[in-house]
Enzyme design. Structure first.
Site, PDB file in Angstrom:
ATOM      1  CG  ASN A 180     -25.176 -83.045 -37.200  1.00  0.00           C
ATOM      2  OD1 ASN A 180     -24.544 -83.235 -38.237  1.00  0.00           O
ATOM      3  ND2 ASN A 180     -25.759 -84.017 -36.519  1.00  0.00           N
TER       4      ASN A 180
ATOM      5  CG  ASN B 221     -52.554 -87.321 -94.686  1.00  0.00           C
ATOM      6  OD1 ASN B 221     -51.959 -86.438 -94.079  1.00  0.00           O
ATOM      7  ND2 ASN B 221     -53.865 -87.335 -94.814  1.00  0.00           N
TER       8      ASN B 221
ATOM      9  N   GLY C  24     -31.536 -90.025 -46.120  1.00  0.00           N
ATOM     10  CA  GLY C  24     -32.305 -90.226 -47.353  1.00  0.00           C
ATOM     11  C   GLY C  24     -33.240 -89.078 -47.672  1.00  0.00           C
TER      12      GLY C  24
ATOM     13  CE  LYS D 201     -38.313 -87.850 -44.095  1.00  0.00           C
ATOM     14  NZ  LYS D 201     -38.007 -86.932 -42.985  1.00  0.00           N
TER      15      LYS D 201
ATOM     16  NE  ARG E   4     -41.635 -83.231 -38.501  1.00  0.00           N
ATOM     17  CZ  ARG E   4     -40.466 -82.605 -38.418  1.00  0.00           C
ATOM     18  NH1 ARG E   4     -40.415 -81.299 -38.397  1.00  0.00           N
ATOM     19  NH2 ARG E   4     -39.345 -83.304 -38.358  1.00  0.00           N
TER      20      ARG E   4
ATOM     21  CD  GLU F 171     -29.583 -84.310 -32.075  1.00  0.00           C
ATOM     22  OE1 GLU F 171     -30.634 -84.186 -32.718  1.00  0.00           O
ATOM     23  OE2 GLU F 171     -28.453 -84.112 -32.576  1.00  0.00           O
TER      24      GLU F 171
ATOM     25  CB  ALA G 149     -34.873 -96.856 -40.799  1.00  0.00           C
ATOM     26  N   GLY G 150     -36.548 -93.935 -40.900  1.00  0.00           N
ATOM     27  CA  GLY G 150     -37.469 -93.125 -40.087  1.00  0.00           C
ATOM     28  C   GLY G 150     -38.871 -93.064 -40.673  1.00  0.00           C
TER      29      GLY G 150
ATOM     30  CE  LYS H  89     -49.665 -98.758 -76.307  1.00  0.00           C
ATOM     31  NZ  LYS H  89     -50.431 -99.972 -76.047  1.00  0.00           N
TER      32      LYS H  89
HETATM   33  C1  UD1 Z   1     -30.542 -85.577 -36.988  1.00  0.00           C
HETATM   34  C2  UD1 Z   1     -29.351 -85.327 -36.080  1.00  0.00           C
HETATM   35  C3  UD1 Z   1     -29.226 -83.820 -35.860  1.00  0.00           C
HETATM   36  C4  UD1 Z   1     -29.075 -83.113 -37.184  1.00  0.00           C
HETATM   37  C5  UD1 Z   1     -30.220 -83.490 -38.142  1.00  0.00           C
HETATM   38  C6  UD1 Z   1     -29.928 -82.983 -39.528  1.00  0.00           C
HETATM   39  C7  UD1 Z   1     -29.156 -87.256 -34.592  1.00  0.00           C
HETATM   40  C8  UD1 Z   1     -29.362 -87.757 -33.229  1.00  0.00           C
HETATM   41  N1  UD1 Z   1     -29.534 -85.988 -34.820  1.00  0.00           N
HETATM   42  O1  UD1 Z   1     -31.690 -85.147 -36.296  1.00  0.00           O
HETATM   43  O2  UD1 Z   1     -28.096 -83.535 -35.067  1.00  0.00           O
HETATM   44  O3  UD1 Z   1     -29.044 -81.717 -37.014  1.00  0.00           O
HETATM   45  O4  UD1 Z   1     -30.366 -84.914 -38.231  1.00  0.00           O
HETATM   46  O5  UD1 Z   1     -31.009 -83.151 -40.371  1.00  0.00           O
HETATM   47  O6  UD1 Z   1     -28.605 -87.951 -35.428  1.00  0.00           O
HETATM   48  N2  UD1 Z   1     -33.292 -92.642 -39.112  1.00  0.00           N
HETATM   49  C9  UD1 Z   1     -33.125 -94.012 -39.189  1.00  0.00           C
HETATM   50  N3  UD1 Z   1     -33.344 -94.768 -38.089  1.00  0.00           N
HETATM   51  C10 UD1 Z   1     -33.692 -94.239 -36.895  1.00  0.00           C
HETATM   52  C11 UD1 Z   1     -33.845 -92.837 -36.814  1.00  0.00           C
HETATM   53  C12 UD1 Z   1     -33.637 -92.061 -37.938  1.00  0.00           C
HETATM   54  O7  UD1 Z   1     -32.815 -94.526 -40.252  1.00  0.00           O
HETATM   55  O8  UD1 Z   1     -33.851 -95.009 -35.946  1.00  0.00           O
HETATM   56  C13 UD1 Z   1     -33.056 -91.819 -40.309  1.00  0.00           C
HETATM   57  C14 UD1 Z   1     -34.257 -91.011 -40.719  1.00  0.00           C
HETATM   58  O9  UD1 Z   1     -35.035 -91.753 -41.663  1.00  0.00           O
HETATM   59  C15 UD1 Z   1     -33.625 -89.800 -41.362  1.00  0.00           C
HETATM   60  C16 UD1 Z   1     -32.304 -89.647 -40.627  1.00  0.00           C
HETATM   61  O10 UD1 Z   1     -32.055 -90.887 -40.020  1.00  0.00           O
HETATM   62  O11 UD1 Z   1     -33.337 -90.002 -42.732  1.00  0.00           O
HETATM   63  C17 UD1 Z   1     -32.337 -88.541 -39.586  1.00  0.00           C
HETATM   64  O12 UD1 Z   1     -33.293 -88.869 -38.612  1.00  0.00           O
HETATM   65  P1  UD1 Z   1     -34.233 -87.780 -37.958  1.00  0.00           P
HETATM   66  O13 UD1 Z   1     -35.109 -88.443 -36.978  1.00  0.00           O
HETATM   67  O14 UD1 Z   1     -34.862 -86.956 -39.019  1.00  0.00           O
HETATM   68  O15 UD1 Z   1     -33.139 -86.944 -37.162  1.00  0.00           O
HETATM   69  P2  UD1 Z   1     -33.219 -85.437 -36.731  1.00  0.00           P
HETATM   70  O16 UD1 Z   1     -34.037 -85.333 -35.507  1.00  0.00           O
HETATM   71  O17 UD1 Z   1     -33.584 -84.591 -37.882  1.00  0.00           O
HETATM   72 CA    CA Z   2     -34.595 -84.877 -40.014  1.00  0.00          CA
END
Ligand code: UD1
Ligand code: CA
Length: 476
Positions: free
Chosen positions: A177, A385, A109, A24, A17, A162, A12-13, A359
Protein backbone atom coordinates in the site's frame (compact mmCIF):
# COMPACT_ATOMS: atom_id res chain seq x y z
CA UNK A 1 -20.07 12.63 -12.04
CA UNK A 2 -18.83 15.54 -10.00
CA UNK A 3 -15.36 16.43 -11.29
CA UNK A 4 -13.98 18.31 -8.35
CA UNK A 5 -11.23 16.89 -6.17
CA UNK A 6 -10.29 17.89 -2.65
CA UNK A 7 -6.98 16.81 -1.23
CA UNK A 8 -6.17 15.64 2.29
CA UNK A 9 -2.48 15.45 3.24
CA UNK A 10 -1.55 13.57 6.40
CA UNK A 11 1.25 15.33 8.24
CA UNK A 12 0.51 14.91 11.94
CA UNK A 13 2.91 12.07 12.69
CA UNK A 14 6.01 12.49 14.80
CA UNK A 15 8.79 11.41 12.46
CA UNK A 16 10.76 9.92 15.36
CA UNK A 17 13.40 8.37 13.15
CA UNK A 18 14.51 11.71 11.74
CA UNK A 19 15.98 12.50 15.21
CA UNK A 20 15.28 16.16 14.67
CA UNK A 21 13.90 19.21 16.45
CA UNK A 22 12.31 20.15 13.12
CA UNK A 23 8.97 18.56 12.11
CA UNK A 24 9.62 15.82 9.56
CA UNK A 25 7.62 17.40 6.74
CA UNK A 26 9.65 20.63 7.05
CA UNK A 27 12.92 18.91 6.18
CA UNK A 28 14.12 20.02 2.77
CA UNK A 29 15.12 18.25 -0.40
CA UNK A 30 16.99 20.53 -2.81
CA UNK A 31 15.53 23.68 -1.35
CA UNK A 32 11.89 22.65 -0.90
CA UNK A 33 10.32 21.05 2.16
CA UNK A 34 8.77 17.60 1.92
CA UNK A 35 5.22 18.90 2.39
CA UNK A 36 5.85 21.63 -0.19
CA UNK A 37 6.94 19.04 -2.75
CA UNK A 38 3.73 17.08 -2.12
CA UNK A 39 1.54 20.19 -2.30
CA UNK A 40 3.28 21.50 -5.44
CA UNK A 41 2.61 18.20 -7.22
CA UNK A 42 -1.03 18.44 -6.13
CA UNK A 43 -1.47 22.08 -7.22
CA UNK A 44 -0.42 21.22 -10.75
CA UNK A 45 -3.47 18.95 -11.07
CA UNK A 46 -5.83 21.41 -12.66
CA UNK A 47 -8.95 20.17 -10.89
CA UNK A 48 -7.89 20.38 -7.24
CA UNK A 49 -10.24 22.64 -5.34
CA UNK A 50 -8.74 22.76 -1.92
CA UNK A 51 -6.00 21.10 0.10
CA UNK A 52 -6.46 20.15 3.72
CA UNK A 53 -3.30 19.41 5.68
CA UNK A 54 -3.71 17.39 8.89
CA UNK A 55 -1.16 18.66 11.41
CA UNK A 56 -0.41 17.40 14.90
CA UNK A 57 3.15 16.99 16.01
CA UNK A 58 4.71 20.50 16.09
CA UNK A 59 1.57 21.74 14.36
CA UNK A 60 2.35 25.40 14.89
CA UNK A 61 5.62 25.24 12.96
CA UNK A 62 4.01 23.37 10.08
CA UNK A 63 1.01 25.74 9.99
CA UNK A 64 3.23 28.85 10.04
CA UNK A 65 5.30 27.46 7.22
CA UNK A 66 2.25 26.68 5.08
CA UNK A 67 0.70 30.07 5.79
CA UNK A 68 3.86 31.89 4.68
CA UNK A 69 4.47 29.69 1.65
CA UNK A 70 0.92 29.48 0.27
CA UNK A 71 -0.52 32.95 0.73
CA UNK A 72 -2.70 32.76 -2.38
CA UNK A 73 -3.55 29.08 -2.51
CA UNK A 74 -6.40 27.28 -0.80
CA UNK A 75 -4.56 25.37 1.94
CA UNK A 76 -6.34 24.72 5.23
CA UNK A 77 -4.76 23.11 8.28
CA UNK A 78 -6.71 20.91 10.69
CA UNK A 79 -5.23 19.83 14.01
CA UNK A 80 -5.21 16.16 14.98
CA UNK A 81 -4.49 15.91 18.69
CA UNK A 82 -3.71 13.26 19.88
CA UNK A 83 -2.51 11.29 16.83
CA UNK A 84 -4.53 8.10 16.88
CA UNK A 85 -3.74 6.76 13.44
CA UNK A 86 -4.17 7.53 9.76
CA UNK A 87 -7.93 6.80 9.83
CA UNK A 88 -8.43 9.19 12.74
CA UNK A 89 -6.35 11.79 10.86
CA UNK A 90 -8.64 11.76 7.81
CA UNK A 91 -11.70 11.73 10.06
CA UNK A 92 -10.59 15.15 11.40
CA UNK A 93 -11.50 16.59 7.99
CA UNK A 94 -15.04 15.20 8.02
CA UNK A 95 -16.66 18.41 9.24
CA UNK A 96 -15.10 20.32 6.35
CA UNK A 97 -16.08 17.66 3.83
CA UNK A 98 -19.59 17.05 5.16
CA UNK A 99 -21.39 18.45 2.11
CA UNK A 100 -18.70 17.66 -0.43
CA UNK A 101 -20.01 15.54 -3.26
CA UNK A 102 -16.79 14.67 -5.10
CA UNK A 103 -13.48 12.80 -4.92
CA UNK A 104 -11.08 13.09 -2.00
CA UNK A 105 -7.44 12.39 -2.82
CA UNK A 106 -5.47 11.35 0.27
CA UNK A 107 -1.68 11.57 0.42
CA UNK A 108 1.06 11.56 3.03
CA UNK A 109 3.19 14.63 3.67
CA UNK A 110 6.38 12.58 3.61
CA UNK A 111 6.25 11.20 0.04
CA UNK A 112 7.97 13.98 -1.92
CA UNK A 113 8.76 12.02 -5.09
CA UNK A 114 5.18 11.54 -6.31
CA UNK A 115 4.77 13.37 -9.61
CA UNK A 116 1.79 15.27 -10.90
CA UNK A 117 1.75 12.89 -13.87
CA UNK A 118 1.30 9.82 -11.66
CA UNK A 119 -1.28 11.54 -9.46
CA UNK A 120 -3.19 12.61 -12.52
CA UNK A 121 -3.15 9.08 -13.97
CA UNK A 122 -4.26 7.76 -10.60
CA UNK A 123 -7.23 10.13 -10.31
CA UNK A 124 -8.14 9.47 -13.96
CA UNK A 125 -8.07 5.69 -13.41
CA UNK A 126 -10.24 6.09 -10.32
CA UNK A 127 -12.82 8.15 -12.20
CA UNK A 128 -12.82 5.90 -15.26
CA UNK A 129 -13.36 2.77 -13.19
CA UNK A 130 -16.18 4.46 -11.26
CA UNK A 131 -14.84 2.84 -8.12
CA UNK A 132 -15.88 4.11 -4.72
CA UNK A 133 -12.31 3.85 -3.55
CA UNK A 134 -8.99 3.28 -5.31
CA UNK A 135 -5.72 2.66 -3.51
CA UNK A 136 -2.28 3.15 -5.03
CA UNK A 137 0.06 0.15 -4.84
CA UNK A 138 3.59 -0.80 -5.82
CA UNK A 139 5.38 -4.12 -6.08
CA UNK A 140 8.54 -4.33 -4.01
CA UNK A 141 11.14 -7.08 -3.72
CA UNK A 142 11.46 -6.09 -0.10
CA UNK A 143 8.01 -5.04 1.12
CA UNK A 144 9.14 -4.71 4.75
CA UNK A 145 7.22 -2.27 6.96
CA UNK A 146 4.52 -1.53 4.41
CA UNK A 147 0.89 -2.57 4.50
CA UNK A 148 0.20 -5.47 2.08
CA UNK A 149 -2.53 -5.52 -0.57
CA UNK A 150 -4.49 -8.74 -0.13
CA UNK A 151 -6.38 -10.00 -3.19
CA UNK A 152 -8.67 -12.97 -3.83
CA UNK A 153 -7.98 -15.72 -6.39
CA UNK A 154 -9.42 -13.66 -9.22
CA UNK A 155 -7.20 -10.73 -8.30
CA UNK A 156 -9.87 -8.55 -6.72
CA UNK A 157 -8.66 -6.58 -3.74
CA UNK A 158 -10.06 -7.71 -0.40
CA UNK A 159 -8.24 -5.67 2.21
CA UNK A 160 -4.97 -4.13 3.34
CA UNK A 161 -3.09 -5.74 6.20
CA UNK A 162 -0.43 -3.86 8.15
CA UNK A 163 2.82 -5.76 8.58
CA UNK A 164 2.38 -5.84 12.34
CA UNK A 165 -1.02 -7.53 11.92
CA UNK A 166 -0.06 -9.84 9.05
CA UNK A 167 0.18 -13.63 9.12
CA UNK A 168 3.17 -15.28 7.33
CA UNK A 169 1.22 -15.79 4.06
CA UNK A 170 0.20 -12.14 4.07
CA UNK A 171 3.75 -11.02 4.87
CA UNK A 172 4.94 -12.90 1.77
CA UNK A 173 2.86 -10.59 -0.47
CA UNK A 174 5.06 -8.16 -2.36
CA UNK A 175 2.35 -5.74 -3.40
CA UNK A 176 2.28 -2.91 -0.90
CA UNK A 177 0.00 0.00 0.00
CA UNK A 178 1.56 3.28 -1.11
CA UNK A 179 -0.68 5.23 1.27
CA UNK A 180 -2.36 7.20 -1.51
CA UNK A 181 -6.13 6.90 -2.00
CA UNK A 182 -8.98 8.31 -4.02
CA UNK A 183 -12.40 8.05 -2.48
CA UNK A 184 -15.90 9.12 -3.34
CA UNK A 185 -16.48 10.97 -0.13
CA UNK A 186 -20.22 10.60 0.29
CA UNK A 187 -20.00 6.83 -0.20
CA UNK A 188 -16.96 6.12 1.98
CA UNK A 189 -17.48 8.66 4.79
CA UNK A 190 -19.65 6.27 6.87
CA UNK A 191 -16.65 3.90 7.10
CA UNK A 192 -14.91 6.37 9.41
CA UNK A 193 -17.73 6.11 11.95
CA UNK A 194 -17.40 2.34 12.03
CA UNK A 195 -13.60 2.19 12.41
CA UNK A 196 -12.10 0.60 15.49
CA UNK A 197 -8.60 0.59 16.96
CA UNK A 198 -8.71 -3.14 17.45
CA UNK A 199 -5.29 -3.96 15.94
CA UNK A 200 -1.63 -4.48 16.83
CA UNK A 201 -0.88 -0.77 17.08
CA UNK A 202 -4.11 0.28 18.81
CA UNK A 203 -4.66 2.88 16.07
CA UNK A 204 -7.49 3.83 13.72
CA UNK A 205 -6.22 2.53 10.38
CA UNK A 206 -7.21 4.35 7.21
CA UNK A 207 -6.51 1.09 5.40
CA UNK A 208 -9.69 -0.38 6.96
CA UNK A 209 -11.80 1.55 4.42
CA UNK A 210 -10.79 -1.03 1.77
CA UNK A 211 -12.19 -3.98 3.68
CA UNK A 212 -15.28 -1.88 4.57
CA UNK A 213 -15.91 -0.89 0.95
CA UNK A 214 -15.51 -4.49 -0.31
CA UNK A 215 -17.95 -5.76 2.31
CA UNK A 216 -20.47 -3.08 1.34
CA UNK A 217 -20.27 -4.39 -2.22
CA UNK A 218 -18.83 -1.09 -3.52
CA UNK A 219 -16.40 -1.14 -6.39
CA UNK A 220 -12.90 -1.12 -4.86
CA UNK A 221 -9.84 -0.72 -7.12
CA UNK A 222 -6.06 -0.82 -7.00
CA UNK A 223 -3.81 1.35 -9.17
CA UNK A 224 -0.22 0.10 -9.45
CA UNK A 225 2.46 2.76 -10.02
CA UNK A 226 4.95 2.44 -12.87
CA UNK A 227 7.91 4.06 -11.10
CA UNK A 228 8.25 2.48 -7.68
CA UNK A 229 10.55 5.20 -6.41
CA UNK A 230 7.71 7.71 -6.60
CA UNK A 231 5.99 6.34 -3.54
CA UNK A 232 9.19 6.44 -1.51
CA UNK A 233 8.36 7.79 1.97
CA UNK A 234 10.92 9.70 4.04
CA UNK A 235 11.40 8.33 7.56
CA UNK A 236 15.10 8.94 8.21
CA UNK A 237 18.10 11.03 7.18
CA UNK A 238 19.20 8.12 5.01
CA UNK A 239 15.90 8.30 3.13
CA UNK A 240 16.32 12.06 2.79
CA UNK A 241 19.72 11.60 1.14
CA UNK A 242 18.39 8.85 -1.14
CA UNK A 243 15.45 11.00 -2.25
CA UNK A 244 17.78 13.94 -2.92
CA UNK A 245 19.92 11.75 -5.13
CA UNK A 246 16.92 10.42 -7.05
CA UNK A 247 15.41 13.87 -7.69
CA UNK A 248 18.73 15.37 -8.72
CA UNK A 249 19.65 12.50 -11.05
CA UNK A 250 16.28 12.77 -12.78
CA UNK A 251 16.68 16.54 -13.15
CA UNK A 252 20.22 16.20 -14.56
CA UNK A 253 19.16 13.46 -16.98
CA UNK A 254 16.33 15.65 -18.26
CA UNK A 255 18.63 18.66 -18.68
CA UNK A 256 21.26 16.59 -20.50
CA UNK A 257 18.48 15.50 -22.84
CA UNK A 258 17.80 19.18 -23.50
CA UNK A 259 21.41 19.91 -24.45
CA UNK A 260 23.10 20.92 -21.21
CA UNK A 261 26.59 19.56 -20.46
CA UNK A 262 27.29 18.21 -16.98
CA UNK A 263 31.03 17.64 -16.66
CA UNK A 264 30.54 15.29 -13.72
CA UNK A 265 26.85 14.58 -13.08
CA UNK A 266 27.51 12.41 -10.05
CA UNK A 267 29.23 15.34 -8.34
CA UNK A 268 26.42 17.81 -9.00
CA UNK A 269 23.05 18.32 -7.30
CA UNK A 270 20.31 20.08 -9.23
CA UNK A 271 16.75 20.71 -8.06
CA UNK A 272 13.90 19.66 -10.38
CA UNK A 273 12.81 23.32 -10.42
CA UNK A 274 16.03 24.48 -12.10
CA UNK A 275 15.88 25.25 -15.82
CA UNK A 276 19.12 25.56 -17.78
CA UNK A 277 19.40 26.70 -21.41
CA UNK A 278 21.00 24.75 -24.23
CA UNK A 279 24.80 24.55 -24.52
CA UNK A 280 25.33 25.67 -20.96
CA UNK A 281 28.03 23.78 -19.07
CA UNK A 282 27.71 22.84 -15.41
CA UNK A 283 31.01 22.03 -13.69
CA UNK A 284 31.42 19.65 -10.74
CA UNK A 285 30.62 20.64 -7.20
CA UNK A 286 27.56 22.71 -8.09
CA UNK A 287 24.52 22.57 -5.82
CA UNK A 288 21.46 24.32 -7.22
CA UNK A 289 18.47 24.42 -4.86
CA UNK A 290 15.01 25.90 -5.28
CA UNK A 291 13.56 27.43 -8.46
CA UNK A 292 16.00 28.94 -10.97
CA UNK A 293 16.24 29.77 -14.66
CA UNK A 294 19.61 29.96 -16.43
CA UNK A 295 19.95 31.06 -20.05
CA UNK A 296 21.73 29.43 -22.96
CA UNK A 297 25.53 29.16 -23.23
CA UNK A 298 26.14 29.79 -19.57
CA UNK A 299 29.20 28.58 -17.68
CA UNK A 300 28.11 27.47 -14.22
CA UNK A 301 30.59 26.47 -11.55
CA UNK A 302 32.66 24.68 -10.41
CA UNK A 303 31.56 24.71 -6.79
CA UNK A 304 28.71 27.16 -7.13
CA UNK A 305 25.92 27.16 -4.56
CA UNK A 306 22.59 28.50 -5.77
CA UNK A 307 20.02 28.89 -3.03
CA UNK A 308 17.07 29.59 -5.31
CA UNK A 309 15.29 32.35 -7.16
CA UNK A 310 18.18 33.05 -9.54
CA UNK A 311 17.43 34.07 -13.11
CA UNK A 312 20.01 34.71 -15.81
CA UNK A 313 20.07 35.72 -19.44
CA UNK A 314 22.28 33.91 -21.99
CA UNK A 315 26.12 33.80 -21.94
CA UNK A 316 26.41 34.36 -18.22
CA UNK A 317 29.43 33.03 -16.31
CA UNK A 318 29.17 32.20 -12.61
CA UNK A 319 32.34 30.76 -11.10
CA UNK A 320 32.73 29.34 -7.58
CA UNK A 321 30.16 31.63 -5.97
CA UNK A 322 27.05 31.70 -3.81
CA UNK A 323 23.86 33.26 -5.14
CA UNK A 324 20.22 33.61 -4.27
CA UNK A 325 17.38 35.87 -5.20
CA UNK A 326 19.03 37.72 -8.09
CA UNK A 327 18.86 38.31 -11.83
CA UNK A 328 21.84 38.59 -14.16
CA UNK A 329 21.84 40.04 -17.68
CA UNK A 330 23.41 38.90 -20.94
CA UNK A 331 27.18 38.31 -21.02
CA UNK A 332 27.77 39.26 -17.41
CA UNK A 333 30.12 37.37 -15.12
CA UNK A 334 30.23 36.68 -11.41
CA UNK A 335 33.06 35.37 -9.25
CA UNK A 336 35.14 33.50 -8.33
CA UNK A 337 34.21 33.73 -4.65
CA UNK A 338 31.40 36.26 -4.98
CA UNK A 339 28.19 36.35 -3.00
CA UNK A 340 24.97 37.80 -4.43
CA UNK A 341 21.94 37.81 -2.16
CA UNK A 342 18.60 39.35 -1.35
CA UNK A 343 17.28 41.17 -4.40
CA UNK A 344 20.24 41.87 -6.67
CA UNK A 345 19.58 42.97 -10.25
CA UNK A 346 22.52 42.92 -12.59
CA UNK A 347 22.21 44.19 -16.17
CA UNK A 348 24.16 42.98 -19.22
CA UNK A 349 27.95 43.11 -19.66
CA UNK A 350 28.62 43.62 -15.98
CA UNK A 351 31.63 42.15 -14.22
CA UNK A 352 31.37 41.12 -10.58
CA UNK A 353 34.79 39.81 -9.63
CA UNK A 354 36.45 37.85 -6.87
CA UNK A 355 35.60 38.31 -3.19
CA UNK A 356 32.76 40.72 -3.92
CA UNK A 357 29.53 40.73 -1.92
CA UNK A 358 26.42 42.40 -3.28
CA UNK A 359 23.13 42.73 -1.43
CA UNK A 360 19.84 44.43 -2.34
CA UNK A 361 21.30 46.47 -5.20
CA UNK A 362 20.87 47.30 -8.88
CA UNK A 363 23.89 47.35 -11.15
CA UNK A 364 23.56 48.70 -14.67
CA UNK A 365 25.27 47.83 -17.97
CA UNK A 366 29.03 47.77 -18.42
CA UNK A 367 29.75 48.40 -14.78
CA UNK A 368 32.63 46.66 -12.99
CA UNK A 369 32.87 45.68 -9.37
CA UNK A 370 35.98 43.63 -9.79
CA UNK A 371 37.52 42.69 -6.49
CA UNK A 372 37.20 42.75 -2.71
CA UNK A 373 34.24 45.11 -2.47
CA UNK A 374 30.93 45.24 -0.64
CA UNK A 375 27.94 46.86 -2.35
CA UNK A 376 24.75 46.94 -0.28
CA UNK A 377 21.45 48.84 -0.65
CA UNK A 378 22.91 50.60 -3.68
CA UNK A 379 22.10 51.76 -7.17
CA UNK A 380 24.98 51.71 -9.63
CA UNK A 381 24.48 53.36 -13.02
CA UNK A 382 26.05 52.39 -16.36
CA UNK A 383 29.79 52.31 -16.93
CA UNK A 384 30.63 52.72 -13.30
CA UNK A 385 33.97 51.43 -12.04
CA UNK A 386 34.36 50.40 -8.44
CA UNK A 387 38.00 50.10 -7.39
CA UNK A 388 39.25 47.21 -5.30
CA UNK A 389 38.32 47.16 -1.64
CA UNK A 390 35.48 49.67 -1.81
CA UNK A 391 32.79 49.47 0.84
CA UNK A 392 29.32 50.99 0.87
CA UNK A 393 28.77 51.61 4.57
CA UNK A 394 25.02 51.13 4.50
CA UNK A 395 24.29 50.16 8.08
CA UNK A 396 24.26 52.19 11.27
CA UNK A 397 24.53 49.67 14.12
CA UNK A 398 23.24 52.17 16.70
CA UNK A 399 20.01 53.14 14.94
CA UNK A 400 19.88 49.84 12.96
CA UNK A 401 18.93 51.97 9.95
CA UNK A 402 20.11 50.94 6.49
CA UNK A 403 20.70 53.72 3.96
CA UNK A 404 21.16 53.85 0.21
CA UNK A 405 24.20 54.64 -1.91
CA UNK A 406 23.65 55.99 -5.42
CA UNK A 407 26.50 55.97 -7.91
CA UNK A 408 25.45 57.52 -11.19
CA UNK A 409 26.53 56.71 -14.76
CA UNK A 410 30.24 56.94 -15.52
CA UNK A 411 31.37 57.53 -11.94
CA UNK A 412 34.76 56.08 -10.93
CA UNK A 413 35.41 55.10 -7.36
CA UNK A 414 39.10 54.68 -6.51
CA UNK A 415 40.41 51.71 -4.59
CA UNK A 416 39.76 51.36 -0.88
CA UNK A 417 37.02 54.00 -0.61
CA UNK A 418 34.34 53.96 2.07
CA UNK A 419 31.06 55.48 0.91
CA UNK A 420 29.04 56.40 4.00
CA UNK A 421 25.34 56.08 3.10
CA UNK A 422 23.07 57.87 2.48
CA UNK A 423 25.25 59.37 -0.22
CA UNK A 424 25.08 60.11 -3.97
CA UNK A 425 28.03 60.11 -6.33
CA UNK A 426 26.82 62.06 -9.36
CA UNK A 427 27.45 61.34 -13.04
CA UNK A 428 31.01 61.18 -14.33
CA UNK A 429 32.51 62.18 -11.01
CA UNK A 430 35.40 60.45 -9.25
CA UNK A 431 36.37 59.59 -5.71
CA UNK A 432 40.11 59.43 -5.07
CA UNK A 433 41.54 56.16 -3.78
CA UNK A 434 41.38 55.75 -0.02
CA UNK A 435 38.67 58.40 0.43
CA UNK A 436 35.97 58.26 3.07
CA UNK A 437 33.03 59.90 1.29
CA UNK A 438 30.41 61.35 3.62
CA UNK A 439 28.90 64.07 1.40
CA UNK A 440 27.30 63.94 -2.06
CA UNK A 441 29.78 64.38 -4.90
CA UNK A 442 28.64 66.78 -7.69
CA UNK A 443 28.68 65.69 -11.34
CA UNK A 444 32.03 65.74 -13.09
CA UNK A 445 34.04 66.54 -9.98
CA UNK A 446 36.75 64.77 -7.98
CA UNK A 447 36.24 64.12 -4.29
CA UNK A 448 39.29 63.60 -2.13
CA UNK A 449 38.80 62.80 1.51
CA UNK A 450 42.15 61.60 2.79
CA UNK A 451 45.31 62.96 4.45
CA UNK A 452 47.44 65.05 2.14
CA UNK A 453 50.74 63.37 1.38
CA UNK A 454 53.75 64.73 3.39
CA UNK A 455 57.37 64.38 2.23
CA UNK A 456 60.25 64.23 4.73
CA UNK A 457 63.45 64.55 2.74
CA UNK A 458 66.54 62.49 3.53
CA UNK A 459 64.51 60.57 6.07
CA UNK A 460 66.25 57.25 5.50
CA UNK A 461 69.72 58.57 6.10
CA UNK A 462 68.63 60.44 9.26
CA UNK A 463 66.92 57.33 10.57
CA UNK A 464 69.95 55.16 9.95
CA UNK A 465 72.11 57.67 11.81
CA UNK A 466 69.92 57.60 14.94
CA UNK A 467 69.81 53.83 14.88
CA UNK A 468 73.57 53.43 14.67
CA UNK A 469 74.15 56.04 17.45
CA UNK A 470 71.87 54.01 19.72
CA UNK A 471 73.69 50.79 18.85
CA UNK A 472 77.04 52.39 19.56
CA UNK A 473 75.81 53.52 22.99
CA UNK A 474 74.52 50.01 23.78
CA UNK A 475 77.87 48.41 22.94
CA UNK A 476 79.62 50.84 25.33
C1 UD1 B 1 0.94 3.68 6.34
C2 UD1 B 1 -0.13 2.65 5.99
C3 UD1 B 1 0.56 1.47 5.29
C4 UD1 B 1 1.30 1.95 4.07
C5 UD1 B 1 2.27 3.09 4.43
C6 UD1 B 1 2.82 3.72 3.18
C7 UD1 B 1 -1.88 2.80 7.68
C8 UD1 B 1 -2.48 2.17 8.86
N1 UD1 B 1 -0.80 2.19 7.17
O1 UD1 B 1 1.80 3.07 7.27
O2 UD1 B 1 -0.40 0.52 4.89
O3 UD1 B 1 2.01 0.90 3.46
O4 UD1 B 1 1.61 4.12 5.17
O5 UD1 B 1 3.82 4.63 3.46
O6 UD1 B 1 -2.40 3.79 7.18
N2 UD1 B 1 -0.28 10.35 10.34
C9 UD1 B 1 -1.15 11.29 10.86
N3 UD1 B 1 -1.79 11.01 12.02
C10 UD1 B 1 -1.64 9.85 12.68
C11 UD1 B 1 -0.76 8.89 12.14
C12 UD1 B 1 -0.09 9.16 10.96
O7 UD1 B 1 -1.31 12.35 10.29
O8 UD1 B 1 -2.29 9.69 13.72
C13 UD1 B 1 0.43 10.64 9.08
C14 UD1 B 1 1.92 10.61 9.21
O9 UD1 B 1 2.41 11.92 9.52
C15 UD1 B 1 2.36 10.17 7.83
C16 UD1 B 1 1.20 9.32 7.34
O10 UD1 B 1 0.10 9.65 8.15
O11 UD1 B 1 2.50 11.26 6.94
C17 UD1 B 1 1.49 7.83 7.43
O12 UD1 B 1 1.69 7.49 8.77
P1 UD1 B 1 2.78 6.44 9.23
O13 UD1 B 1 2.73 6.31 10.69
O14 UD1 B 1 4.09 6.78 8.60
O15 UD1 B 1 2.17 5.13 8.58
P2 UD1 B 1 2.93 3.83 8.14
O16 UD1 B 1 3.18 3.00 9.34
O17 UD1 B 1 4.08 4.18 7.29
CA1 CA C 1 5.41 6.09 6.82
Amino acid sequence: MNNSVKVVILAAGKGTRMKSSLPKVLHKILGKTLVERVLNAVFKLDYTEESIVITGHQAEEVENFLENTYKNQPVTCILQEPQRGTGDAVFKAHAMLKDFNGTVLILCGDTPLLTTKTLSEFVEAHKQSEASVTVMSAVFDNPENYGRIIRDFSGNVLKIVEEKDACPEEKAVKEINAGVYCLEWQKIAPAFYEMTDNNAQGEYYLTDIIDWSVKKGFKTSVFTVKNNYEIFGINSRKHLAEATKILSSLAIEKLMGEGVTFVSPENTLISPETEIGQDSVVYPGCVFEGSNVFGKNCILGPNTFIEGNVKTDDNVKIIQSKLCDCSIGFNSSVGPFAQLRNNVNIASNVRIGNFVEIKNSTINELTNVSHLSYVGDSFLGKNVNIGAGTITANYDPLTKIKSRTIIEDGAKIGSNCVLIAPVTIKENSSAGAGSVITKDVPAGSLALAREKQKIIENWTAKRMKTISQKEAEEIK
